[in-house]
Design a protein around this motif. Structure first.
Motif, PDB file in Angstrom:
ATOM      1  N   ARG A  39      28.406  52.498   6.055  1.00  0.00           N
ATOM      2  CA  ARG A  39      29.269  51.998   4.978  1.00  0.00           C
ATOM      3  C   ARG A  39      30.595  51.500   5.544  1.00  0.00           C
ATOM      4  NH1 ARG A  39      28.177  49.627   0.825  1.00  0.00           N
ATOM      5  NH2 ARG A  39      29.685  48.184   1.732  1.00  0.00           N
ATOM      6  N   HIS A  40      31.153  52.222   6.517  1.00  0.00           N
ATOM      7  CA  HIS A  40      32.416  51.803   7.141  1.00  0.00           C
ATOM      8  C   HIS A  40      32.245  50.481   7.878  1.00  0.00           C
ATOM      9  CE1 HIS A  40      36.265  52.146   9.249  1.00  0.00           C
ATOM     10  NE2 HIS A  40      35.614  51.814  10.349  1.00  0.00           N
ATOM     11  N   LEU A  41      31.156  50.346   8.618  1.00  0.00           N
ATOM     12  CA  LEU A  41      30.914  49.103   9.351  1.00  0.00           C
ATOM     13  C   LEU A  41      30.790  47.914   8.410  1.00  0.00           C
ATOM     14  CD1 LEU A  41      28.347  50.402  11.993  1.00  0.00           C
ATOM     15  CD2 LEU A  41      30.705  49.695  12.439  1.00  0.00           C
ATOM     16  N   LEU A  42      30.125  48.115   7.277  1.00  0.00           N
ATOM     17  CA  LEU A  42      29.996  47.038   6.288  1.00  0.00           C
ATOM     18  C   LEU A  42      31.337  46.721   5.645  1.00  0.00           C
ATOM     19  CD1 LEU A  42      26.644  48.150   4.630  1.00  0.00           C
ATOM     20  CD2 LEU A  42      27.006  45.985   5.848  1.00  0.00           C
ATOM     21  N   ASP A  43      32.090  47.748   5.288  1.00  0.00           N
ATOM     22  CA  ASP A  43      33.374  47.542   4.616  1.00  0.00           C
ATOM     23  C   ASP A  43      34.377  46.818   5.502  1.00  0.00           C
ATOM     24  OD1 ASP A  43      32.412  48.774   2.345  1.00  0.00           O
ATOM     25  OD2 ASP A  43      33.395  50.708   2.739  1.00  0.00           O
ATOM     26  N   THR A  44      34.298  47.058   6.819  1.00  0.00           N
ATOM     27  CA  THR A  44      35.253  46.447   7.743  1.00  0.00           C
ATOM     28  C   THR A  44      34.757  45.110   8.286  1.00  0.00           C
ATOM     29  OG1 THR A  44      34.313  47.712   9.593  1.00  0.00           O
ATOM     30  CG2 THR A  44      36.211  48.672   8.428  1.00  0.00           C
ATOM     31  N   GLY A  45      33.543  44.725   7.933  1.00  0.00           N
ATOM     32  CA  GLY A  45      33.005  43.460   8.396  1.00  0.00           C
ATOM     33  C   GLY A  45      32.456  43.500   9.810  1.00  0.00           C
ATOM     34  N   ALA A  46      32.349  44.700  10.388  1.00  0.00           N
ATOM     35  CA  ALA A  46      31.808  44.804  11.747  1.00  0.00           C
ATOM     36  C   ALA A  46      30.328  44.426  11.776  1.00  0.00           C
ATOM     37  CB  ALA A  46      32.003  46.216  12.289  1.00  0.00           C
ATOM     38  N   VAL A  47      29.628  44.662  10.683  1.00  0.00           N
ATOM     39  CA  VAL A  47      28.231  44.253  10.535  1.00  0.00           C
ATOM     40  C   VAL A  47      28.052  43.674   9.135  1.00  0.00           C
ATOM     41  CG1 VAL A  47      27.393  46.017  12.136  1.00  0.00           C
ATOM     42  CG2 VAL A  47      27.432  46.506   9.671  1.00  0.00           C
ATOM     43  N   ARG A  48      26.929  42.985   8.957  1.00  0.00           N
ATOM     44  CA  ARG A  48      26.600  42.427   7.647  1.00  0.00           C
ATOM     45  C   ARG A  48      25.184  42.843   7.264  1.00  0.00           C
ATOM     46  NH1 ARG A  48      27.668  36.152   8.617  1.00  0.00           N
ATOM     47  NH2 ARG A  48      26.461  36.717  10.474  1.00  0.00           N
ATOM     48  N   PRO A  49      24.877  42.868   5.960  1.00  0.00           N
ATOM     49  CA  PRO A  49      23.503  43.179   5.549  1.00  0.00           C
ATOM     50  C   PRO A  49      22.507  42.281   6.285  1.00  0.00           C
ATOM     51  CG  PRO A  49      24.939  43.142   3.635  1.00  0.00           C
ATOM     52  CD  PRO A  49      25.763  42.649   4.794  1.00  0.00           C
ATOM     53  N   GLY A  50      21.440  42.889   6.761  1.00  0.00           N
ATOM     54  CA  GLY A  50      20.439  42.152   7.521  1.00  0.00           C
ATOM     55  C   GLY A  50      20.578  42.275   9.012  1.00  0.00           C
ATOM     56  N   ASP A  51      21.761  42.750   9.490  1.00  0.00           N
ATOM     57  CA  ASP A  51      21.953  42.958  10.926  1.00  0.00           C
ATOM     58  C   ASP A  51      21.095  44.126  11.401  1.00  0.00           C
ATOM     59  OD1 ASP A  51      23.735  40.899  11.029  1.00  0.00           O
ATOM     60  OD2 ASP A  51      25.534  42.144  11.259  1.00  0.00           O
ATOM     61  N   THR A  52      20.907  44.194  12.726  1.00  0.00           N
ATOM     62  CA  THR A  52      20.121  45.273  13.329  1.00  0.00           C
ATOM     63  C   THR A  52      21.037  46.295  13.967  1.00  0.00           C
ATOM     64  OG1 THR A  52      18.231  43.831  13.768  1.00  0.00           O
ATOM     65  CG2 THR A  52      18.371  45.853  15.049  1.00  0.00           C
ATOM     66  N   LEU A  53      20.840  47.554  13.588  1.00  0.00           N
ATOM     67  CA  LEU A  53      21.567  48.676  14.178  1.00  0.00           C
ATOM     68  C   LEU A  53      20.626  49.403  15.126  1.00  0.00           C
ATOM     69  CD1 LEU A  53      23.336  50.054  10.965  1.00  0.00           C
ATOM     70  CD2 LEU A  53      24.038  48.180  12.483  1.00  0.00           C
ATOM     71  N   VAL A  54      21.136  49.771  16.283  1.00  0.00           N
ATOM     72  CA  VAL A  54      20.296  50.404  17.304  1.00  0.00           C
ATOM     73  C   VAL A  54      20.976  51.664  17.815  1.00  0.00           C
ATOM     74  CG1 VAL A  54      21.298  48.976  19.139  1.00  0.00           C
ATOM     75  CG2 VAL A  54      19.056  50.044  19.491  1.00  0.00           C
ATOM     76  N   ASP A  55      20.173  52.670  18.091  1.00  0.00           N
ATOM     77  CA  ASP A  55      20.704  53.876  18.721  1.00  0.00           C
ATOM     78  C   ASP A  55      19.566  54.683  19.312  1.00  0.00           C
ATOM     79  OD1 ASP A  55      22.666  55.594  19.636  1.00  0.00           O
ATOM     80  OD2 ASP A  55      23.579  55.888  17.677  1.00  0.00           O
ATOM     81  N   SER A  56      19.955  55.695  20.077  1.00  0.00           N
ATOM     82  CA  SER A  56      19.017  56.629  20.691  1.00  0.00           C
ATOM     83  C   SER A  56      18.985  57.902  19.871  1.00  0.00           C
ATOM     84  CB  SER A  56      19.482  56.925  22.118  1.00  0.00           C
ATOM     85  OG  SER A  56      18.891  58.086  22.623  1.00  0.00           O
ATOM     86  N   SER A  57      17.836  58.572  19.865  1.00  0.00           N
ATOM     87  CA  SER A  57      17.734  59.794  19.073  1.00  0.00           C
ATOM     88  C   SER A  57      16.579  60.657  19.545  1.00  0.00           C
ATOM     89  CB  SER A  57      17.538  59.457  17.589  1.00  0.00           C
ATOM     90  OG  SER A  57      17.323  60.621  16.819  1.00  0.00           O
ATOM     91  N   SER A  58      16.764  61.981  19.385  1.00  0.00           N
ATOM     92  CA  SER A  58      15.658  62.909  19.613  1.00  0.00           C
ATOM     93  C   SER A  58      14.919  63.206  18.321  1.00  0.00           C
ATOM     94  CB  SER A  58      16.185  64.212  20.226  1.00  0.00           C
ATOM     95  OG  SER A  58      17.093  64.840  19.343  1.00  0.00           O
ATOM     96  N   GLY A  59      15.379  62.622  17.196  1.00  0.00           N
ATOM     97  CA  GLY A  59      14.622  62.766  15.962  1.00  0.00           C
ATOM     98  C   GLY A  59      15.428  62.748  14.683  1.00  0.00           C
ATOM     99  N   ILE A  60      16.370  63.677  14.519  1.00  0.00           N
ATOM    100  CA  ILE A  60      17.043  63.842  13.236  1.00  0.00           C
ATOM    101  C   ILE A  60      17.895  62.625  12.901  1.00  0.00           C
ATOM    102  CG2 ILE A  60      18.657  65.255  11.930  1.00  0.00           C
ATOM    103  CD1 ILE A  60      17.792  67.637  13.584  1.00  0.00           C
ATOM    104  N   TYR A  61      18.666  62.147  13.868  1.00  0.00           N
ATOM    105  CA  TYR A  61      19.514  60.988  13.592  1.00  0.00           C
ATOM    106  C   TYR A  61      18.681  59.736  13.360  1.00  0.00           C
ATOM    107  CZ  TYR A  61      23.304  57.596  13.989  1.00  0.00           C
ATOM    108  OH  TYR A  61      24.186  56.564  13.748  1.00  0.00           O
ATOM    109  N   ALA A  62      17.534  59.646  13.991  1.00  0.00           N
ATOM    110  CA  ALA A  62      16.655  58.490  13.772  1.00  0.00           C
ATOM    111  C   ALA A  62      16.285  58.385  12.293  1.00  0.00           C
ATOM    112  CB  ALA A  62      15.393  58.622  14.621  1.00  0.00           C
TER     113      ALA A  62
END
Length: 347
Positions: A39-62
């Motif tokens: 929500r913060h990234l969208l509100d600040t314009g750092a990302v827009r709907p439809g963009d791809t977010l990527v991260d690493s995870s062992s499960g829960i955060y995924a």
């Protein structure tokens, strides 16, 4: 009425085991972190709907990030460890997230570093992707402000609080304590760590049975604010299992191993100081620990027979359970360099 399931599953439940011992129980706590960050990234314009977010995870955060992306119309790509099980893989696929898992490794550091390298490759191939950096970007703290308001509203003002929970990224227990302190509450913060984690200096004490790496790390986490913590407990697998089994037996709360470790520590803290209300965090349910932990409940030691070793230095840490006032053993006070902002993630 909720407009998305993420808003429903993030809601915590406060369960009083006794008037001065309270469980803050989540179905999956990191939904707060992921929703607040996106929500913060969208509100600040750092990302827009439809963009791809990527991260690493062992499960829960995924799972949490996939739900947040589904909620806000984003694409999601996860570089996962081999601990991402079939149940979660199927959910991610149906939610529209993509998952790639690194080759299996018995070494947590090698596993985390392999995932970090893969993310670097993905970002080089797709420079428009946004790396969430869940363990290093402070935006993951923002979602917990609302949880802190709930605690502030529901817990009595007449007594000080002790908050006990897994450290992980520092964006959960650290944020909750910080927001409560900003609201004027007297809050002591107690962090729980597995042996083998570098976050609070136990990397020299191995615990091959421990499978709750999400509350610790083999690499430095940039989001952890060590100065917020008043005490740390280092807990091994058997003690965490004992805490989880006892919690289920006494209260019916079925939670993960990090919760078992927090329950164990909170009960000890309460015996030390019964003038405070002790709140321990149950970050997730126990379902993914059935075969690896709960099925072995017969080996769990009696919780009432356990007590920690009080240590005066990190060199004294030892199994099965150690504790220290963190300001007294903080290695940075002895000249150890402060943790640099690292590039690895887990959770």
């Amino acid at each position: 009425m909720h407009t998305h399931i993420a808003e429903a599953v993030k809601r915590p439940a406060l369960v009083a085991l006794r008037p001065d011992l309270v469980c803050l129980r989540f179905e999956t706590m990191k939904v707060w972190s992921a929703l607040g960050a996106v929500r913060h990234l969208l509100d600040t314009g750092a990302v827009r709907p439809g963009d791809t977010l990527v991260d690493s995870s062992s499960g829960i955060y995924a799972h949490a990030l996939a739900l947040a992306c589904h909620r806000y119309g984003m694409k999601c790509h996860i570089v996962g460890s081999t601990t991402v099980d079939r149940t979660l893989r199927v959910q991610l696929e149906i939610l529209g997230a993509t998952l790639e898992q690194v080759a299996p490794s018995q070494d947590l550091r090698l596993d985390q570093e392999a995932r970090v390298r893969r993310i670097a490759e993905i970002l080089a191939e797709h420079p428009t992707y946004h790396w969430m950096r869940q363990y290093h970007d402070g935006i993951h703290r923002y979602g917990y402000r609302e949880v802190a308001r709930t605690l502030d509203r529901e817990l009595p003002y007449g007594r000080p609080l002790t908050l006990v929970g897994g450290v992980g990224s520092g964006a959960s227990t650290g944020a909750l304590a910080g927001y409560l302190r900003e609201a004027g509450r007297d809050v002591a913060l107690v962090g729980v760590q597995p042996f083998g984690s570098v976050t609070f200096g136990s990397e020299h004490v191995a615990d091959p049975d421990m499978i709750i790496a999400g509350i610790g790390s083999a690499i430095e986490f940039g989001n952890v604010r060590h100065e917020l913590y008043d005490r740390v407990h280092w807990v091994n697998f058997d003690c965490a299992l004992s805490g989880a089994v006892r919690l289920l037996r006494d209260s019916g709360i079925f939670a993960g191993l990090s919760t078992g470790a927090a329950h164990l520590a909170a009960r000890w803290e309460l015996r030390r100081d019964d003038s405070r209300v002790h709140v321990f965090v149950a970050a997730d349910t126990g379902h993914r620990y059935v075969d690896s932990a709960y099925a072995h409940h017969g080996r769990a030691p009696d919780l009432d027979t356990l007590a920690p070793h009080e240590v005066a230095s990190l060199r004294e840490l030892r199994h099965p359970w150690s504790t220290a006032r963190w300001p007294d053993v903080d290695p940075r006070a002895a000249g150890r360099p402060a943790a640099a902002t690292a590039t690895g993630t887990d959770g």
